[in-house]
Design an enzyme around this catalytic site. Structure first.
Site, PDB file in Angstrom:
ATOM      1  N   GLY A  50     -46.404  38.053 -35.205  1.00  0.00           N
ATOM      2  CA  GLY A  50     -46.648  38.703 -36.109  1.00  0.00           C
ATOM      3  C   GLY A  50     -48.600  38.842 -35.838  1.00  0.00           C
ATOM      4  N   ALA A  51     -49.178  39.707 -36.357  1.00  0.00           N
ATOM      5  CA  ALA A  51     -50.278  40.174 -35.751  1.00  0.00           C
ATOM      6  C   ALA A  51     -51.027  39.132 -36.397  1.00  0.00           C
ATOM      7  CB  ALA A  51     -51.120  41.530 -36.242  1.00  0.00           C
ATOM      8  N   ASP A 243     -49.025  45.829 -37.396  1.00  0.00           N
ATOM      9  CA  ASP A 243     -49.905  45.228 -36.447  1.00  0.00           C
ATOM     10  C   ASP A 243     -50.730  46.248 -35.768  1.00  0.00           C
ATOM     11  OD1 ASP A 243     -47.084  44.736 -36.093  1.00  0.00           O
ATOM     12  OD2 ASP A 243     -47.630  43.678 -34.580  1.00  0.00           O
ATOM     13  N   ASN A 253     -46.151  49.815 -36.332  1.00  0.00           N
ATOM     14  CA  ASN A 253     -44.983  47.981 -37.047  1.00  0.00           C
ATOM     15  C   ASN A 253     -43.942  48.338 -35.845  1.00  0.00           C
ATOM     16  OD1 ASN A 253     -44.976  46.000 -38.263  1.00  0.00           O
ATOM     17  ND2 ASN A 253     -43.297  47.293 -39.241  1.00  0.00           N
TER      18      ASN A 253
HETATM   19  O1  MRU Z   1     -43.063  41.432 -31.989  1.00  0.00           O
HETATM   20  P1  MRU Z   1     -43.558  41.300 -33.794  1.00  0.00           P
HETATM   21  O2  MRU Z   1     -42.413  40.169 -34.330  1.00  0.00           O
HETATM   22  O3  MRU Z   1     -44.524  40.047 -33.495  1.00  0.00           O
HETATM   23  O4  MRU Z   1     -43.500  41.443 -34.785  1.00  0.00           O
HETATM   24  C1  MRU Z   1     -44.504  41.611 -35.763  1.00  0.00           C
HETATM   25  C2  MRU Z   1     -44.463  43.024 -37.026  1.00  0.00           C
HETATM   26  O5  MRU Z   1     -44.395  43.647 -36.430  1.00  0.00           O
HETATM   27  C3  MRU Z   1     -45.196  42.609 -38.388  1.00  0.00           C
HETATM   28  O6  MRU Z   1     -44.456  43.828 -39.373  1.00  0.00           O
HETATM   29  C4  MRU Z   1     -46.725  42.813 -38.208  1.00  0.00           C
HETATM   30  O7  MRU Z   1     -46.982  41.940 -37.171  1.00  0.00           O
HETATM   31  C5  MRU Z   1     -47.167  43.022 -39.528  1.00  0.00           C
HETATM   32  S1  MRU Z   1     -47.342  41.035 -39.104  1.00  0.00           S
HETATM   33  C6  MRU Z   1     -47.828  40.290 -40.672  1.00  0.00           C
END
Ligand code: MRU
Length: 362
Positions: A50-51, A243, A253
């Site tokens: 998550g970003a 992201d 995303n």
């Molecule tokens: O690969 P991930 O699980 O890190 O991807 C996360 C996402 O795509 C989330 O939607 C994004 O980071 C938004 S976090 C609030």
């Protein structure tokens, strides 16, 4: 006990701790992060993900790199650590943002002790900032849910989300889920359609776990179901995270987000992206060719993890040696985005409106 935050400094042990997301929802485990290497491992292996959480973990990683270095080239070592961390996951811009900001708080003119202190303060400040951003996103998004609830003939407000942009992807509250939490607390009936989000199933594993913890009604759906629900008036709005969003409003995303945006547009359903400004890439306009799209291990596609007789097992679910493509993210064009829910308010996904909310970036 479940920690209300996803990452924290443990003062007794003098190290960073985080929830190990690889094991949820089957086991709740904490991972200790003592070194730069541990921080990078946590990011690449998706212990944290998550970003916003990736960004905060990287900030702590820079601090730990400083703490564990005893040579004479402190500044050079920090530059090396920064590059190494930045290469751990390419798509979420929060990572590069956090690492570059960390570099900007240290100085060759300061002592190592002073620089270490500055890095620690930065990591803690970034963490607090992300908590505040989530709260503000929640407050602005709540108004959208309130308005929908008032205009609907029957409750609950039906919200579809993709992947996990919940508290596990941030520090607290999440981005896409922050308005949902606040609506639930305010007594507005809400129900969340949770896309399972193949291949890692962050929706089915993590978002569902979070919503269950919070007592918010939800239903897990296979990724292909959203369009059908939208055609049958079973979705009032889509809220996803991001992201990396470019200055002209294109949204990177989790893979599959674009398809949900297409289906929402075809059915006249509002499609919102909830994101803190730390997920906006102020240097990119277009994004389609410039945002690096992470490609991950094919094992995420070929193998599936599950619980059998109370034990976690991994199974192969495809023919042996099948070729696999595993793109982690896609880019949703701004024209499919109804609005960006940021910590400064809601705006259209266009350059002028984004810069009106963040005039200091002009
Ligand atoms: O690969 P991930 O699980 O890190 O991807 C996360 C996402 O795509 C989330 O939607 C994004 O980071 C938004 S976090 C609030």
């Amino acid at each position: 006990m479940i920690n209300p935050q996803t990452i924290w400094y443990n003062w007794e042990k003098n190290l960073v701790e985080t929830i190990d997301q690889r094991y949820l929802p089957f086991r709740y485990l904490i991972l200790e992060i003592r070194t730069l290497e541990d921080a990078r491992f946590a990011i690449t292996e998706m212990v944290v993900r998550g970003a916003p959480l990736i960004g905060v973990t990287a900030a702590y990683g820079m601090y730990l790199a400083a703490c564990n270095y005893s040579g004479d080239d402190f500044y050079e070592e920090m530059l090396r650590a920064a590059e190494w961390l930045k290469s751990s996951r390419p798509t979420a811009v929060n990572l590069a943002f956090a690492v570059n900001e960390a570099l900007s708080v240290i100085s060759e003119k300061c002592t190592t002790t002073q620089n270490k202190q500055q890095l620690f303060v930065f990591a803690e400040t970034l963490k607090q900032r992300e908590i505040e951003f989530s709260k503000k996103i929640g407050m602005y998004g709540l108004e959208l849910i309130k308005a929908t609830s008032k205009s609907k003939k029957s409750n609950p407000v039906q919200i579809l989300t993709h992947c996990n942009a919940g508290r596990l992807a941030t520090i607290e509250l999440g981005t896409a889920t922050a308005p949902v939490y606040l609506a639930h607390q305010a007594g507005i009936p809400v129900h969340v359609w949770v896309d399972e989000t193949r291949p890692r199933n962050q929706g089915a594993r993590l978002t569902a776990w979070e919503l269950a913890e919070a007592g918010i009604p939800y239903t897990i759906i296979p990724d292909n179901t959203g369009g059908h629900l939208m055609q049958h008036n079973m979705v009032d709005m889509v809220i996803v995270g991001s992201d990396r969003t470019t200055l002209n409003g294109n949204v990177a995303n989790k893979i599959g987000t674009y398809l949900k945006a297409l289906a929402a547009a075809d059915n006249g359903i509002p499609f919102y992206v909830a994101l803190p400004s730390t997920s906006i890439d102020w240097n990119l306009n277009d994004g389609f060719t410039e945002i690096p799209i992470e490609q991950r291990d094919g094992r995420e596609v070929s193998m599936m993890e599950g619980l059998l007789d109370n034990q976690v097992h991994e199974f192969r679910i495809i023919p042996e040696k099948s070729p696999i493509a595993n793109y982690g993210f896609d880019v949703t064009p701004a024209r499919l985005v109804t609005g960006l829910i940021t910590e400064r308010g809601i705006c259209k996904a266009i350059r002028e409106d984004i810069l009106n909310l963040f005039p200091e970036k002009k």
